[in-house]
Design a protein around this motif. Structure first.
Motif, PDB file in Angstrom:
ATOM      1  N   TRP B  29       0.834  -1.192   0.000  1.00  0.00           N
ATOM      2  CA  TRP B  29       0.000   0.000   0.000  1.00  0.00           C
ATOM      3  C   TRP B  29       0.873   1.249   0.000  1.00  0.00           C
ATOM      4  O   TRP B  29       1.941   1.263   0.614  1.00  0.00           O
ATOM      5  CB  TRP B  29      -0.853   0.048   1.274  1.00  0.00           C
ATOM      6  CG  TRP B  29      -1.995  -0.911   1.329  1.00  0.00           C
ATOM      7  CD1 TRP B  29      -3.297  -0.652   1.033  1.00  0.00           C
ATOM      8  CD2 TRP B  29      -1.950  -2.295   1.725  1.00  0.00           C
ATOM      9  NE1 TRP B  29      -4.064  -1.788   1.218  1.00  0.00           N
ATOM     10  CE2 TRP B  29      -3.264  -2.805   1.634  1.00  0.00           C
ATOM     11  CE3 TRP B  29      -0.926  -3.165   2.129  1.00  0.00           C
ATOM     12  CZ2 TRP B  29      -3.595  -4.130   1.956  1.00  0.00           C
ATOM     13  CZ3 TRP B  29      -1.246  -4.480   2.435  1.00  0.00           C
ATOM     14  CH2 TRP B  29      -2.560  -4.950   2.346  1.00  0.00           C
ATOM     15  N   PHE B  30       0.438   2.270  -0.726  1.00  0.00           N
ATOM     16  CA  PHE B  30       0.978   3.635  -0.524  1.00  0.00           C
ATOM     17  C   PHE B  30      -0.123   4.393   0.183  1.00  0.00           C
ATOM     18  O   PHE B  30      -1.061   4.867  -0.453  1.00  0.00           O
ATOM     19  CB  PHE B  30       1.292   4.318  -1.852  1.00  0.00           C
ATOM     20  CG  PHE B  30       2.581   3.875  -2.491  1.00  0.00           C
ATOM     21  CD1 PHE B  30       3.791   3.987  -1.805  1.00  0.00           C
ATOM     22  CD2 PHE B  30       2.614   3.376  -3.781  1.00  0.00           C
ATOM     23  CE1 PHE B  30       4.987   3.592  -2.387  1.00  0.00           C
ATOM     24  CE2 PHE B  30       3.800   2.973  -4.373  1.00  0.00           C
ATOM     25  CZ  PHE B  30       4.988   3.082  -3.674  1.00  0.00           C
ATOM     26  N   GLY B  31      -0.042   4.470   1.509  1.00  0.00           N
ATOM     27  CA  GLY B  31      -1.146   5.075   2.254  1.00  0.00           C
ATOM     28  C   GLY B  31      -2.413   4.271   2.033  1.00  0.00           C
ATOM     29  O   GLY B  31      -2.469   3.083   2.328  1.00  0.00           O
ATOM     30  N   GLY B  53       0.869  -2.973 -18.951  1.00  0.00           N
ATOM     31  CA  GLY B  53      -0.358  -2.578 -18.267  1.00  0.00           C
ATOM     32  C   GLY B  53      -0.484  -1.074 -18.302  1.00  0.00           C
ATOM     33  O   GLY B  53       0.492  -0.369 -18.568  1.00  0.00           O
ATOM     34  N   PRO B  54      -1.686  -0.565 -18.012  1.00  0.00           N
ATOM     35  CA  PRO B  54      -1.895   0.880 -18.076  1.00  0.00           C
ATOM     36  C   PRO B  54      -1.087   1.630 -17.014  1.00  0.00           C
ATOM     37  O   PRO B  54      -0.613   1.033 -16.060  1.00  0.00           O
ATOM     38  CB  PRO B  54      -3.399   1.042 -17.833  1.00  0.00           C
ATOM     39  CG  PRO B  54      -3.894  -0.277 -17.371  1.00  0.00           C
ATOM     40  CD  PRO B  54      -2.906  -1.315 -17.731  1.00  0.00           C
ATOM     41  N   SER B  55      -0.963   2.926 -17.222  1.00  0.00           N
ATOM     42  CA  SER B  55      -0.233   3.774 -16.284  1.00  0.00           C
ATOM     43  C   SER B  55      -0.866   3.681 -14.900  1.00  0.00           C
ATOM     44  O   SER B  55      -2.084   3.687 -14.768  1.00  0.00           O
ATOM     45  CB  SER B  55      -0.275   5.217 -16.789  1.00  0.00           C
ATOM     46  OG  SER B  55       0.460   6.026 -15.927  1.00  0.00           O
ATOM     47  N   GLY B  56      -0.001   3.552 -13.881  1.00  0.00           N
ATOM     48  CA  GLY B  56      -0.504   3.496 -12.515  1.00  0.00           C
ATOM     49  C   GLY B  56      -0.954   2.119 -12.074  1.00  0.00           C
ATOM     50  O   GLY B  56      -1.469   1.949 -10.973  1.00  0.00           O
ATOM     51  N   SER B  57      -0.735   1.107 -12.921  1.00  0.00           N
ATOM     52  CA  SER B  57      -1.216  -0.230 -12.553  1.00  0.00           C
ATOM     53  C   SER B  57      -0.284  -0.934 -11.565  1.00  0.00           C
ATOM     54  O   SER B  57      -0.618  -1.990 -11.055  1.00  0.00           O
ATOM     55  CB  SER B  57      -1.401  -1.080 -13.804  1.00  0.00           C
ATOM     56  OG  SER B  57      -0.212  -1.105 -14.563  1.00  0.00           O
ATOM     57  N   GLY B  58       0.896  -0.369 -11.326  1.00  0.00           N
ATOM     58  CA  GLY B  58       1.799  -0.948 -10.317  1.00  0.00           C
ATOM     59  C   GLY B  58       2.998  -1.672 -10.906  1.00  0.00           C
ATOM     60  O   GLY B  58       3.709  -2.369 -10.189  1.00  0.00           O
ATOM     61  N   LYS B  59       3.277  -1.465 -12.178  1.00  0.00           N
ATOM     62  CA  LYS B  59       4.386  -2.168 -12.824  1.00  0.00           C
ATOM     63  C   LYS B  59       5.730  -1.775 -12.213  1.00  0.00           C
ATOM     64  O   LYS B  59       6.547  -2.633 -11.875  1.00  0.00           O
ATOM     65  CB  LYS B  59       4.403  -1.865 -14.332  1.00  0.00           C
ATOM     66  CG  LYS B  59       3.083  -2.111 -15.041  1.00  0.00           C
ATOM     67  CD  LYS B  59       3.165  -1.774 -16.515  1.00  0.00           C
ATOM     68  CE  LYS B  59       3.453  -0.310 -16.820  1.00  0.00           C
ATOM     69  NZ  LYS B  59       2.351   0.606 -16.468  1.00  0.00           N
ATOM     70  N   SER B  60       5.955  -0.468 -12.087  1.00  0.00           N
ATOM     71  CA  SER B  60       7.227  -0.018 -11.509  1.00  0.00           C
ATOM     72  C   SER B  60       7.359  -0.501 -10.076  1.00  0.00           C
ATOM     73  O   SER B  60       8.434  -0.952  -9.658  1.00  0.00           O
ATOM     74  CB  SER B  60       7.314   1.511 -11.506  1.00  0.00           C
ATOM     75  OG  SER B  60       7.304   1.995 -12.816  1.00  0.00           O
ATOM     76  N   THR B  61       6.276  -0.405  -9.330  1.00  0.00           N
ATOM     77  CA  THR B  61       6.323  -0.818  -7.933  1.00  0.00           C
ATOM     78  C   THR B  61       6.672  -2.303  -7.822  1.00  0.00           C
ATOM     79  O   THR B  61       7.473  -2.705  -6.982  1.00  0.00           O
ATOM     80  CB  THR B  61       4.972  -0.526  -7.254  1.00  0.00           C
ATOM     81  OG1 THR B  61       4.615   0.832  -7.536  1.00  0.00           O
ATOM     82  CG2 THR B  61       5.057  -0.717  -5.758  1.00  0.00           C
TER      83      THR B  61
HETATM   84  N1  LIG Z   1       6.294   6.716  -3.633  1.00  0.00           N
HETATM   85  C1  LIG Z   1       4.960   6.734  -3.864  1.00  0.00           C
HETATM   86  N2  LIG Z   1       4.117   7.267  -2.971  1.00  0.00           N
HETATM   87  C2  LIG Z   1       2.785   7.261  -3.178  1.00  0.00           C
HETATM   88  N3  LIG Z   1       2.184   6.753  -4.265  1.00  0.00           N
HETATM   89  C3  LIG Z   1       2.975   6.192  -5.195  1.00  0.00           C
HETATM   90  C4  LIG Z   1       4.404   6.155  -5.053  1.00  0.00           C
HETATM   91  N4  LIG Z   1       4.919   5.561  -6.141  1.00  0.00           N
HETATM   92  C5  LIG Z   1       3.882   5.229  -6.933  1.00  0.00           C
HETATM   93  N5  LIG Z   1       2.704   5.613  -6.375  1.00  0.00           N
HETATM   94  C6  LIG Z   1       1.372   5.370  -6.930  1.00  0.00           C
HETATM   95  O1  LIG Z   1       1.194   3.968  -7.035  1.00  0.00           O
HETATM   96  C7  LIG Z   1       0.514   3.636  -8.226  1.00  0.00           C
HETATM   97  C8  LIG Z   1       1.327   2.648  -9.009  1.00  0.00           C
HETATM   98  O2  LIG Z   1       2.513   3.287  -9.427  1.00  0.00           O
HETATM   99  P1  LIG Z   1       3.559   2.613 -10.412  1.00  0.00           P
HETATM  100  O3  LIG Z   1       4.633   3.619 -10.609  1.00  0.00           O
HETATM  101  O4  LIG Z   1       3.952   1.273  -9.883  1.00  0.00           O
HETATM  102  O5  LIG Z   1       2.699   2.434 -11.730  1.00  0.00           O
HETATM  103  P2  LIG Z   1       3.183   2.039 -13.183  1.00  0.00           P
HETATM  104  O6  LIG Z   1       2.343   0.882 -13.593  1.00  0.00           O
HETATM  105  O7  LIG Z   1       4.643   1.863 -13.214  1.00  0.00           O
HETATM  106  O8  LIG Z   1       2.744   3.293 -14.034  1.00  0.00           O
HETATM  107  P3  LIG Z   1       3.493   4.020 -15.266  1.00  0.00           P
HETATM  108  O9  LIG Z   1       3.144   3.250 -16.491  1.00  0.00           O
HETATM  109  O10 LIG Z   1       2.887   5.377 -15.275  1.00  0.00           O
HETATM  110  O11 LIG Z   1       4.958   4.038 -14.966  1.00  0.00           O
HETATM  111  C9  LIG Z   1       0.254   4.936  -8.957  1.00  0.00           C
HETATM  112  O12 LIG Z   1      -1.055   5.331  -8.687  1.00  0.00           O
HETATM  113  C10 LIG Z   1       1.231   5.907  -8.336  1.00  0.00           C
HETATM  114  O13 LIG Z   1       0.703   7.212  -8.332  1.00  0.00           O
END
Ligand SMILES: Nc1ncnc2c1ncn2[C@@H]1O[C@H](COP(=O)(O)OP(=O)(O)OP(=O)(O)O)[C@@H](O)[C@H]1O
Ligand SMILES: [Mg+2]
Lengths: 215, 261
Positions: B29-31, B53-61
């Motif tokens: 969780w982020f908050g 996956g779409p932007s914000g789906s959590g791939k980077s995380t």
């Molecule tokens: N350090 C953080 N603190 C709070 N929220 C975060 C943090 N990092 C990412 N998020 C949120 O977590 C969600 C997933 O982020 P993530 O970067 O994993 O998505 P993504 O799939 O990589 O998107 P993108 O294609 O835009 O890179 C997003 O809604 C983002 O705003």
């Protein structure tokens, strides 16, 4: 002119005292301040809290009070310290808080990706600070650090009130003995301070240009 | 572009069996935001997994959780059978085995290209400097930037910087490499030079997790495509199946958007 020739020894000794006070306190402040900044960004909460406590305490206490604490307070807990080393300690401890703040702002100016990349190749927290973050932080920190150090040189004048024969202590002594030469005494003292601070500022600006970084 | 060189990943010749990377019941969780939801994922040695996956789906995380640049709240992640340790020396040691390539390159700005590549081997692996430099030059040649060794990162193009970043990761002889949108910050004409290096790595048997929108790369190099949406792995399949016959509506919808723009 005769006035300066007559008092050359006095000026010279006082100048050396202020210079060594500045160099020693500056060294202490730089080392301790950098260490405090490292603690301030460490992942360990108690260390961060310790550093914050230190900085807030010393930043918000007048330097004269710090001098009183070191020279008259510490003997109460059986730590007796002479006037000169006590002054080095007081100025160094006090200035370290400001050095910490300057270095910390430099650390914050280093993009987060730099620390992430260094951790990602397996550097520990302290290695990442030492090898990657601090060398870049110092580059942005040279100008504010210069200001801190120049203020510190002037702050060493408080030591005059604690029996250290540094430059400012010449003022009452020489004026008493040469009532007519007040302006000359002031001029001599000011020039002596500038002989310390101006070259320091020059060296720092050279350092700044040398370490300027491409982004 | 991609010159043949010494094989990178001897690990891939080891017996298969235990997956190299395993995520079990991972939640983060982020908050209030539940970014990773019940993720189960196993990656075998030598496997190339593309995450889309779409932007914000959590791939980077997800990618960053694998080397614990992001800590997870629930579940377990193991690398080569070892559970990710808490922050500290042991975690640093484990991270040395996991290469990471960032969208924004993140080369060390105050170090030359050569120093960027030798820093890890010298400081973490305690290799003698001369040996580390020789290996670094081999790797830089291999990714086609050998001539830039004495420059600083800012003097290189984006594509060159990203190839250096790959060499920097390879210098640690990682067991697995993570790529988080390695070509998204690049001008179009530089994308292929980076993808070519990555394709070569995949061919050489490197285990890779690649977050990317480059469908050509996914088709060419991936063993498996993992589709994420809203913190979940919605679908996982080999590239051919995924691109021609996606199962979920969300994957169909996503593919129709990125393939028709
Ligand atoms: N350090 C953080 N603190 C709070 N929220 C975060 C943090 N990092 C990412 N998020 C949120 O977590 C969600 C997933 O982020 P993530 O970067 O994993 O998505 P993504 O799939 O990589 O998107 P993108 O294609 O835009 O890179 C997003 O809604 C983002 O705003
Ligand atoms: Mg992302």
């Amino acid at each position: 002119m005769q006035f300066f020739v007559d008092n050359l020894d006095l000026f010279w000794d006082a100048f050396l005292t202020t210079l060594s006070l500045s160099l020693l306190a500056g060294l202490l402040a730089l080392v301790l301040g950098t260490l405090l900044a490292a603690l301030r960004v460490s992942p360990i909460t108690p260390l961060r809290a310790l550093s914050t406590f230190y900085v807030e305490t010393f930043r918000n206490t007048p330097l004269t009070v710090v001098f009183f604490f070191v020279i008259f307070g510490l003997p109460q807990i059986d730590f007796v310290i002479d006037f000169f080393p006590g002054s080095v300690l007081a100025v160094g401890l006090y200035t370290a808080a400001f050095v910490c703040e300057a270095v910390r702002s430099g650390i914050n100016a280093v993009p987060a990706g730099q620390a992430e990349a260094s951790r990602a190749i397996g550097l520990t927290f302290s290695q990442s600070l030492r090898e990657v973050v601090l060398p870049q932080a110092f580059r942005t920190v040279v100008p504010p650090l210069g200001n801190v150090l120049i203020a510190m040189v002037k702050n060493t004048s408080i030591a005059a009130g604690f029996s250290v024969s540094e430059l400012s202590s010449l003022l009452p002594r020489l004026v008493n003995a040469n009532a007519g030469e007040l302006m000359l005494v002031l001029l001599g003292v000011v020039v002596c301070y500038m002989v310390i601070t101006l070259p320091a500022a020059f060296v720092l600006s050279r350092v700044e240009r040398r370490v300027a970084i491409l982004r | 572009m991609y010159a043949a060189g010494p094989r990178v990943a001897e690990v891939t010749s080891l017996a298969k069996g235990e997956p190299l990377v395993r995520l079990t019941g991972v939640n983060k969780w982020f908050g209030e935001l539940h970014v990773l939801q019940d993720i189960d994922l196993s990656i075998d040695r030598g496997e190339v997994v593309v995450v889309i996956g779409p932007s914000g789906s959590g791939k980077s995380t997800l990618c960053r959780a694998i080397n614990r640049l992001e800590a997870i709240e629930q579940g377990e992640i193991t690398i080569d059978g070892q559970r990710l340790p808490e922050e500290g020396k042991e975690l640093a040691r484990l991270r040395a085995d996991v290469g990471m390539v960032f969208q924004s390159f993140n080369l060390f700005a105050h170090k030359t290209i050569l120093e960027n590549v030798t820093l890890g081997p010298v400081k973490v692996r305690r290799k003698p400097k001369a040996e580390a430099e020789q290996r670094a030059r081999e790797l830089l040649d291999r990714v086609g930037v050998g001539a830039q060794a004495d420059k600083y990162p800012a003097q290189l193009s984006g594509g060159q910087q990203q190839r250096v970043a790959i060499a920097r990761a390879l210098a640690m002889d990682p067991k697995v490499m993570l790529f988080d949108e390695p070509t998204s910050a690049l001008d179009p004409e530089m994308i292929n030079e980076v993808l070519d290096v990555m394709t070569g790595l995949a061919r050489d048997g490197m285990t890779m997790v690649v977050v990317t929108h480059e469908m050509g790369f996914a088709r060419r190099a991936a063993n498996r495509v993992v589709f994420m949406d809203a913190g979940r792995v919605v679908e996982a399949a080999d590239p051919e199946t995924f691109f021609t016959r996606p199962q979920s509506d969300r994957a169909k919808d996503f593919l129709s958007k990125i393939l028709n723009h």
